[in-house]
Design a protein around this motif. Structure first.
Motif, PDB file in Angstrom:
ATOM      1  N   CYS A 162       0.826  -1.203   0.000  1.00 49.41           N
ATOM      2  CA  CYS A 162       0.000   0.000   0.000  1.00 49.41           C
ATOM      3  C   CYS A 162       0.862   1.254   0.000  1.00 49.41           C
ATOM      4  CB  CYS A 162      -0.907   0.008   1.232  1.00 49.41           C
ATOM      5  SG  CYS A 162      -1.926   1.496   1.372  1.00 49.41           S
ATOM      6  N   LEU A 163       0.438   2.222  -0.779  1.00 51.16           N
ATOM      7  CA  LEU A 163       1.031   3.555  -0.779  1.00 51.16           C
ATOM      8  C   LEU A 163       0.054   4.508  -0.111  1.00 51.16           C
ATOM      9  CD1 LEU A 163       2.199   3.748  -4.519  1.00 51.16           C
ATOM     10  CD2 LEU A 163       3.403   2.750  -2.568  1.00 51.16           C
ATOM     11  N   HIS A 180       2.348   0.236   3.886  1.00 52.67           N
ATOM     12  CA  HIS A 180       2.366  -1.053   4.569  1.00 52.67           C
ATOM     13  C   HIS A 180       2.456  -2.212   3.596  1.00 52.67           C
ATOM     14  CE1 HIS A 180      -2.085  -0.768   3.892  1.00 52.67           C
ATOM     15  NE2 HIS A 180      -1.929  -2.053   3.625  1.00 52.67           N
ATOM     16  N   ILE A 181       2.762  -3.358   4.187  1.00 54.45           N
ATOM     17  CA  ILE A 181       2.717  -4.645   3.508  1.00 54.45           C
ATOM     18  C   ILE A 181       1.615  -5.432   4.201  1.00 54.45           C
ATOM     19  CG2 ILE A 181       3.961  -6.786   3.033  1.00 54.45           C
ATOM     20  CD1 ILE A 181       6.565  -5.051   3.315  1.00 54.45           C
ATOM     21  N   GLU A 233      -2.524  -1.211  -3.326  1.00 52.46           N
ATOM     22  CA  GLU A 233      -3.528  -0.341  -2.733  1.00 52.46           C
ATOM     23  C   GLU A 233      -2.922   1.046  -2.612  1.00 52.46           C
ATOM     24  OE1 GLU A 233      -6.334  -0.020   1.264  1.00 52.46           O
ATOM     25  OE2 GLU A 233      -4.449  -1.116   1.407  1.00 52.46           O
ATOM     26  N   VAL A 234      -3.731   2.063  -2.867  1.00 53.27           N
ATOM     27  CA  VAL A 234      -3.316   3.441  -2.650  1.00 53.27           C
ATOM     28  C   VAL A 234      -4.395   4.091  -1.789  1.00 53.27           C
ATOM     29  CG1 VAL A 234      -2.670   5.638  -3.706  1.00 53.27           C
ATOM     30  CG2 VAL A 234      -2.181   3.490  -4.920  1.00 53.27           C
ATOM     31  N   VAL A 235      -3.964   4.786  -0.716  1.00 52.59           N
ATOM     32  CA  VAL A 235      -4.896   5.382   0.234  1.00 52.59           C
ATOM     33  C   VAL A 235      -4.617   6.874   0.400  1.00 52.59           C
ATOM     34  CG1 VAL A 235      -5.605   5.450   2.669  1.00 52.59           C
ATOM     35  CG2 VAL A 235      -5.310   3.254   1.511  1.00 52.59           C
TER      36      VAL A 235
END
Length: 156
Positions: free
Chosen positions: A17-18, A96-97, A72-74
């Motif tokens: 995730c970014l 995160h991973i 995933e990008v948040v």
């Protein structure tokens, strides 16, 4: 001489995730430069009742297949969250991973025996997420994902 097979507490990574300030701009960059697409986007709100650990929060999230794992990008929108705290402290980048687990509760209990706590934990429908304390995991957020009633997506 062969090494004995090791048992890992966490399974293989299923997602990276970014975190970003502007979801649309980041998705456009990832699509145009790295050809990561198509994206599935969502506005996600966690109420107080949906959070076992942590605060109510709102995010914009996007997901795309990225080889054998999910990207995933948040973009944090509202509330105190692991995404908002990291964006403020470290800026945009890898957040995160994630790993898919059969039971967040059982995995968290095994990790607690090693002194690793949970800093955010919530459920949204059939999906549970729990973030391990990065101070106990080498400065990296690891997310435990549990998908009730359905299997983790197969990638690759």
């Amino acid at each position: 001489m062969s090494q004995p097979e090791r048992e890992f507490i966490l399974p293989s990574a299923s997602q990276i995730c970014l975190v970003c300030k502007d979801l649309d701009k980041t998705l456009q960059t990832l699509s145009n430069v790295l050809e990561i697409k198509p994206w599935r986007t969502y506005d996600v709100v966690w109420s107080k009742d949906e959070m076992q650990v942590g605060n109510p929060q709102t995010i914009k999230a996007a997901f795309a297949d990225f080889g054998a794992i999910e990207m995933e990008v948040v973009q944090p929108i509202k509330g105190d969250s692991v995404w908002a705290r990291q964006l403020e402290a470290k800026g945009e980048g890898v957040h995160h991973i994630a790993v898919d687990v059969q039971s967040i509760e059982q995995t968290a209990a095994r990790l607690a025996e090693r002194g690793v706590g949970i800093v955010q934990w919530g459920w949204k429908g059939p999906l549970g997420h729990a973030f391990l304390d990065p101070e106990k995991t080498g400065g990296v957020y690891f997310e435990l994902l549990q998908r009730r009633g359905r299997l983790a997506p197969k990638r690759g």
